[in-house]
Design an enzyme around this catalytic site. Structure first.
Site, PDB file in Angstrom:
ATOM      1  N   LEU A  36       0.797  -1.409  -0.402  1.00  0.00           N
ATOM      2  CA  LEU A  36      -0.276  -0.039   0.246  1.00  0.00           C
ATOM      3  C   LEU A  36       1.140   1.590   0.551  1.00  0.00           C
ATOM      4  CD1 LEU A  36      -2.488  -1.299   2.831  1.00  0.00           C
ATOM      5  CD2 LEU A  36      -3.378  -0.707   0.289  1.00  0.00           C
ATOM      6  N   SER A  37       0.083   2.523  -0.778  1.00  0.00           N
ATOM      7  CA  SER A  37       0.963   3.653  -0.533  1.00  0.00           C
ATOM      8  C   SER A  37       1.228   4.172   1.103  1.00  0.00           C
ATOM      9  CB  SER A  37      -0.096   4.475  -1.064  1.00  0.00           C
ATOM     10  OG  SER A  37       0.435   6.159  -0.286  1.00  0.00           O
ATOM     11  N   GLY A  38       2.189   4.205   1.296  1.00  0.00           N
ATOM     12  CA  GLY A  38       3.277   4.599   2.728  1.00  0.00           C
ATOM     13  C   GLY A  38       2.738   3.421   3.421  1.00  0.00           C
ATOM     14  N   SER A  39       3.182   2.302   3.000  1.00  0.00           N
ATOM     15  CA  SER A  39       3.956   1.106   3.075  1.00  0.00           C
ATOM     16  C   SER A  39       5.375   0.821   3.843  1.00  0.00           C
ATOM     17  CB  SER A  39       3.937  -0.288   2.674  1.00  0.00           C
ATOM     18  OG  SER A  39       3.858  -0.191   1.607  1.00  0.00           O
ATOM     19  N   GLY A  40       6.126   1.880   2.982  1.00  0.00           N
ATOM     20  CA  GLY A  40       7.376   2.077   3.170  1.00  0.00           C
ATOM     21  C   GLY A  40       8.164   1.173   2.070  1.00  0.00           C
ATOM     22  N   SER A  42       8.952   2.119  -1.317  1.00  0.00           N
ATOM     23  CA  SER A  42      10.638   3.246  -1.828  1.00  0.00           C
ATOM     24  C   SER A  42      11.484   3.925  -0.296  1.00  0.00           C
ATOM     25  CB  SER A  42       9.457   4.823  -2.383  1.00  0.00           C
ATOM     26  OG  SER A  42       8.941   4.551  -3.091  1.00  0.00           O
ATOM     27  N   SER A 109       1.344  -1.432  -6.627  1.00  0.00           N
ATOM     28  CA  SER A 109       1.001  -2.660  -8.140  1.00  0.00           C
ATOM     29  C   SER A 109      -0.225  -3.144  -7.597  1.00  0.00           C
ATOM     30  CB  SER A 109       2.651  -3.889  -8.186  1.00  0.00           C
ATOM     31  OG  SER A 109       2.822  -3.966  -7.868  1.00  0.00           O
TER      32      SER A 109
END
Length: 200
Positions: A36-40, A42, A109
């Site tokens: 998810l966005s914000g999961s870490g 990157s 993804s």
């Protein structure tokens, strides 16, 4: 009008992947970070790349936002565009593997079918799916880019986790949980699992 693709004949180059891997002294792989966005994703991919680079591995990160500003800037966030986004990234990642590079992809993804396509395209041996597992409520609390707030306010449509699904990997090659473990602990887990697979 016939199919123009029948006139496309790939050129066979003198230097191949095996020669490039031998020169670089490591195997080429795709490290596919999903979550998810914000999961870490990157942040963790960046930490891993810093470690691998320090060890002399040839690496490159393909990050979702960066790719969407260039190669995929013509795509929106509909399901169809998301699929095309991942298709293009899969093809680019395959080129990096052929170049002998360890490519780290950090993309939400969200759809299992698209991740399966990427794995099939490059081959099971070259594809390592890494699920950066973090519950929605934790990601939403972090909201590092302010996107969840906008999605909840209706300013962003089809946002993964809010009004568009995230299909969690059932059997990822590696799973790390950034809600229960520190980034350094997750990094150590990745290194332990990955290094044996990229050494020649």
């Amino acid at each position: 009008m016939g199919d123009f693709r029948q006139n496309i004949i790939p050129h066979i180059h003198n230097i191949g992947r095996e020669e490039r891997q031998a020169l670089k002294k490591h195997k080429a792989k795709i490290l596919w970070f999903t979550g998810l966005s914000g999961s870490g994703k990157s942040t963790l991919a960046g930490k891993l790349e810093t470690y691998l680079y320090g060890k002399g591995y040839n690496t490159y990160i393909l990050d979702g936002d960066n790719i969407r500003k260039g190669l995929n800037r013509d795509l929106d966030f509909s399901d169809e565009s998301r699929k095309e986004n991942i298709r293009r990234i899969s093809e680019v990642s395959k080129l990096f593997v052929d170049a002998g590079v360890i490519v780290l992809t950090a993309f939400i993804s969200p759809f299992k079918e698209d991740r399966a396509f990427a794995r099939e395209l490059v081959g099971d041996d070259d594809f390592i799916e890494i699920h950066v597992d973090c519950p929605l409520h934790v990601c939403e609390k972090r909201d590092v880019k302010g996107l969840y707030k906008k999605a909840r306010a209706g300013e962003i449509k089809s946002f993964t986790g809010i009004d568009s699904p995230f299909e969690e990997p059932e059997h990822p090659d590696i799973r790390v949980n950034t809600a229960l473990n520190s980034l350094d602990e997750c990094l150590s887990e990745l290194i332990k699992n990955l290094e044996p697979q990229i050494r020649i």
